[in-house]
Write a protein that holds these residues in place. Structure first.
Motif, mmCIF file in Angstrom:
data_model
loop_
_atom_site.group_PDB
_atom_site.id
_atom_site.type_symbol
_atom_site.label_atom_id
_atom_site.label_comp_id
_atom_site.label_asym_id
_atom_site.label_seq_id
_atom_site.Cartn_x
_atom_site.Cartn_y
_atom_site.Cartn_z
ATOM 1 N N ARG A 71 0.839 -1.210 0.000
ATOM 2 C CA ARG A 71 0.000 0.000 0.000
ATOM 3 C C ARG A 71 0.875 1.261 0.000
ATOM 4 O O ARG A 71 0.586 2.221 -0.725
ATOM 5 C CB ARG A 71 -0.911 0.007 1.221
ATOM 6 C CG ARG A 71 -2.185 -0.783 1.056
ATOM 7 C CD ARG A 71 -3.176 -0.464 2.164
ATOM 8 N NE ARG A 71 -4.444 -1.166 1.944
ATOM 9 C CZ ARG A 71 -4.683 -2.409 2.330
ATOM 10 N NH1 ARG A 71 -3.741 -3.073 2.989
ATOM 11 N NH2 ARG A 71 -5.835 -2.983 2.073
ATOM 12 N N GLU A 72 1.901 1.235 0.807
ATOM 13 C CA GLU A 72 2.781 2.409 0.890
ATOM 14 C C GLU A 72 3.542 2.620 -0.416
ATOM 15 O O GLU A 72 3.719 3.754 -0.872
ATOM 16 C CB GLU A 72 3.757 2.230 2.047
ATOM 17 C CG GLU A 72 4.734 3.395 2.202
ATOM 18 C CD GLU A 72 5.711 3.181 3.344
ATOM 19 O OE1 GLU A 72 6.681 3.962 3.429
ATOM 20 O OE2 GLU A 72 5.516 2.238 4.132
ATOM 21 N N LYS A 73 3.972 1.526 -1.010
ATOM 22 C CA LYS A 73 4.850 1.606 -2.178
ATOM 23 C C LYS A 73 4.082 1.903 -3.461
ATOM 24 O O LYS A 73 4.489 2.747 -4.269
ATOM 25 C CB LYS A 73 5.608 0.285 -2.319
ATOM 26 C CG LYS A 73 6.819 0.341 -3.241
ATOM 27 C CD LYS A 73 7.991 0.993 -2.565
ATOM 28 C CE LYS A 73 9.244 0.876 -3.424
ATOM 29 N NZ LYS A 73 10.388 1.575 -2.816
ATOM 30 N N VAL A 74 2.960 1.204 -3.669
ATOM 31 C CA VAL A 74 2.254 1.314 -4.958
ATOM 32 C C VAL A 74 0.742 1.435 -4.784
ATOM 33 O O VAL A 74 -0.011 1.212 -5.741
ATOM 34 C CB VAL A 74 2.576 0.103 -5.857
ATOM 35 C CG1 VAL A 74 4.025 0.101 -6.277
ATOM 36 C CG2 VAL A 74 2.215 -1.222 -5.172
ATOM 37 N N GLY A 75 0.280 1.777 -3.583
ATOM 38 C CA GLY A 75 -1.151 1.801 -3.319
ATOM 39 C C GLY A 75 -1.941 2.697 -4.254
ATOM 40 O O GLY A 75 -3.082 2.382 -4.616
ATOM 41 N N SER A 76 -1.368 3.804 -4.677
ATOM 42 C CA SER A 76 -2.089 4.749 -5.540
ATOM 43 C C SER A 76 -1.953 4.423 -7.023
ATOM 44 O O SER A 76 -2.612 5.049 -7.860
ATOM 45 C CB SER A 76 -1.587 6.169 -5.288
ATOM 46 O OG SER A 76 -0.205 6.274 -5.611
ATOM 47 N N LYS A 77 -1.123 3.446 -7.350
ATOM 48 C CA LYS A 77 -0.918 3.089 -8.759
ATOM 49 C C LYS A 77 -2.193 2.466 -9.330
ATOM 50 O O LYS A 77 -2.856 1.656 -8.687
ATOM 51 C CB LYS A 77 0.230 2.099 -8.891
ATOM 52 C CG LYS A 77 1.580 2.657 -8.493
ATOM 53 C CD LYS A 77 2.144 3.598 -9.553
ATOM 54 C CE LYS A 77 2.509 2.856 -10.810
ATOM 55 N NZ LYS A 77 3.241 3.714 -11.770
ATOM 56 N N VAL A 78 -2.522 2.814 -10.542
ATOM 57 C CA VAL A 78 -3.669 2.237 -11.230
ATOM 58 C C VAL A 78 -3.180 1.078 -12.086
ATOM 59 O O VAL A 78 -2.256 1.221 -12.894
ATOM 60 C CB VAL A 78 -4.380 3.290 -12.102
ATOM 61 C CG1 VAL A 78 -5.506 2.646 -12.906
ATOM 62 C CG2 VAL A 78 -4.916 4.409 -11.226
ATOM 63 N N ILE A 79 -3.799 -0.078 -11.886
ATOM 64 C CA ILE A 79 -3.378 -1.294 -12.579
ATOM 65 C C ILE A 79 -4.565 -1.955 -13.271
ATOM 66 O O ILE A 79 -5.720 -1.637 -12.985
ATOM 67 C CB ILE A 79 -2.725 -2.300 -11.607
ATOM 68 C CG1 ILE A 79 -3.698 -2.691 -10.487
ATOM 69 C CG2 ILE A 79 -1.430 -1.748 -11.022
ATOM 70 C CD1 ILE A 79 -3.211 -3.810 -9.597
ATOM 71 N N SER A 80 -4.269 -2.890 -14.165
ATOM 72 C CA SER A 80 -5.311 -3.648 -14.868
ATOM 73 C C SER A 80 -5.697 -4.868 -14.035
ATOM 74 O O SER A 80 -4.827 -5.618 -13.593
ATOM 75 C CB SER A 80 -4.809 -4.089 -16.237
ATOM 76 O OG SER A 80 -4.436 -2.979 -17.023
ATOM 77 N N VAL A 81 -7.000 -5.069 -13.842
ATOM 78 C CA VAL A 81 -7.499 -6.176 -13.030
ATOM 79 C C VAL A 81 -8.550 -6.937 -13.825
ATOM 80 O O VAL A 81 -9.462 -6.341 -14.415
ATOM 81 C CB VAL A 81 -8.117 -5.667 -11.708
ATOM 82 C CG1 VAL A 81 -8.572 -6.827 -10.843
ATOM 83 C CG2 VAL A 81 -7.122 -4.790 -10.953
ATOM 84 N N ALA A 82 -8.421 -8.270 -13.851
ATOM 85 C CA ALA A 82 -9.396 -9.122 -14.522
ATOM 86 C C ALA A 82 -10.519 -9.471 -13.552
ATOM 87 O O ALA A 82 -10.272 -9.887 -12.422
ATOM 88 C CB ALA A 82 -8.718 -10.398 -15.025
ATOM 89 N N VAL A 83 -11.768 -9.323 -14.000
ATOM 90 C CA VAL A 83 -12.934 -9.614 -13.163
ATOM 91 C C VAL A 83 -13.848 -10.577 -13.921
ATOM 92 O O VAL A 83 -14.198 -10.338 -15.084
ATOM 93 C CB VAL A 83 -13.707 -8.335 -12.806
ATOM 94 C CG1 VAL A 83 -14.824 -8.646 -11.815
ATOM 95 C CG2 VAL A 83 -12.768 -7.273 -12.225
ATOM 96 N N THR A 84 -14.203 -11.671 -13.257
ATOM 97 C CA THR A 84 -15.083 -12.680 -13.842
ATOM 98 C C THR A 84 -16.132 -13.096 -12.810
ATOM 99 O O THR A 84 -15.931 -12.897 -11.609
ATOM 100 C CB THR A 84 -14.291 -13.937 -14.266
ATOM 101 O OG1 THR A 84 -13.693 -14.523 -13.095
ATOM 102 C CG2 THR A 84 -13.197 -13.594 -15.269
ATOM 103 N N PRO A 85 -17.220 -13.724 -13.238
ATOM 104 C CA PRO A 85 -18.227 -14.163 -12.263
ATOM 105 C C PRO A 85 -17.818 -15.420 -11.506
ATOM 106 O O PRO A 85 -18.341 -15.672 -10.413
ATOM 107 C CB PRO A 85 -19.457 -14.444 -13.139
ATOM 108 C CG PRO A 85 -18.902 -14.767 -14.475
ATOM 109 C CD PRO A 85 -17.679 -13.906 -14.627
ATOM 110 N N ASN A 86 -16.908 -16.216 -12.079
ATOM 111 C CA ASN A 86 -16.619 -17.545 -11.517
ATOM 112 C C ASN A 86 -15.139 -17.830 -11.309
ATOM 113 O O ASN A 86 -14.773 -18.936 -10.922
ATOM 114 C CB ASN A 86 -17.206 -18.622 -12.425
ATOM 115 C CG ASN A 86 -16.702 -18.502 -13.865
ATOM 116 O OD1 ASN A 86 -15.802 -17.709 -14.151
ATOM 117 N ND2 ASN A 86 -17.293 -19.269 -14.755
#
Length: 315
Positions: A71-86
């Motif tokens: 959190r301290e190091k990269v908490g504000s960084k915006v990253i790509s996240v994969a989201v699926t139902p299953n």
């Protein structure tokens, strides 16, 4: 029909010979980082997996990468996240090959979901974007690992094509597939659980062509599948090795998967063209290095095997 039967018999004989002369019954362990020439001779050239202990025990990441540190190091960084139902991203669902909804989120938001601090509103979240997402999206963390694995780079005579960062929930799953990379998979925290099958098991692993699609979560929280009608059909494996449908895919009975777990501080060498299915413990963090394979006689023999599989499937 005769050719089909003869090919099938040949595949079974090939598998027997390979199991007797080439493959181990389980994934072997090495107790430390190997010498480059020895590793190439013993593992890369014969295309055999192994788990290496103490190969990256000097990485600061092993001690540092707690949620508070990240959190301290990269908490504000915006990253790509994969989201699926299953939890299944890039996987067959019915008659579709469905890719995850890709969201841009702060790293802290992902950690909040992993730690159960917020109501995520449904779905399974997995940081799994490849193409060197560690170097491209989280460069602040690179000082805690290595830009490459020196002995592997020496053994192959090249640097990795990509260095990837992985973080997700326990039910985030990578469906069965193969890659054209020599893969060093380093677990920093938690565990990864692999089902592995050699390229020579290709005759027993089903493939199909599927309409590509993507998941999309509606405002009511439900997921829908949206076709990508302007994209080409995707060849993929419709079988789940954890629950194989042997009535639909009877040839899979002849496959002989290897199961292994890679714990924190351990590195899996996953050779090019090996089929693999991956699960993980909740909040597992890993870094992997993709080295492009050599397109040598091994690759050409595999292409021949693929062609024979297509012939027998279509006759």
């Amino acid at each position: 029909m005769t050719n089909h039967v003869e090919c099938g018999r040949g595949f079974r004989v090939l598998q027997t010979v390979i199991r007797d002369l080439y493959l181990n019954q389980s994934v072997p362990y090495l107790d430390g980082p190997p010498e480059p020439l020895q590793f190439h001779r013993d593992w890369i050239a014969p295309n055999k997996p192994c788990i290496i202990r103490n190969a990256f025990s000097h990485w600061p990441a092993l001690a540092k990468w707690s949620p508070d540190y990240l959190r301290e190091k990269v908490g504000s960084k915006v990253i790509s996240v994969a989201v699926t139902p299953n939890g299944y991203a890039d996987a067959v669902n019915g008659d579709r090959f469905v890719m995850p909804e890709e969201r841009q989120m702060s790293f802290s938001s992902v950690l909040d979901i992993i730690e159960g601090k917020v109501d995520k509103g449904g779905g399974v979240f997995y940081v799994q974007k490849q193409c060197s997402n560690l170097l491209q999206e989280l460069p602040e963390l690179t000082a805690d690992v290595q830009p490459h694995i020196a002995w592997m780079s020496t053994a192959l005579g090249k640097l990795p094509d990509a260095v990837n960062f992985w973080l997700g929930e326990a039910n985030a799953i990578t469906s069965m597939h193969k890659d054209h990379y020599e893969n060093l998979y380093c677990v920093v925290s938690g565990e990864k659980h692999f089902v592995l099958m050699p390229p020579t098991d290709r005759p027993f692993i089903p493939y199909g062509l599927f309409q590509p699609a993507v998941y999309h979560q509606r405002d009511d929280g439900e997921f829908e599948v949206i076709d990508q009608s302007d994209s080409e059909m995707v060849p993929w494996i419709p079988l789940d090795p954890l629950n194989p449908d042997l009535e639909r895919f009877p040839q899979y009975r002849r496959a002989r998967p290897l199961h292994c777990s890679v714990k924190a501080g351990e590195m899996l060498y996953l050779p090019s063209l090996w089929f693999h299915h991956v699960q993980q413990s909740h909040g597992c963090i890993a870094v992997n290095f993709w080295y492009d394979m050599d397109y040598d006689i091994k690759y050409n023999y595999f292409q021949l095997l693929e062609a024979l599989c297509e012939v027998t499937r279509s006759t």
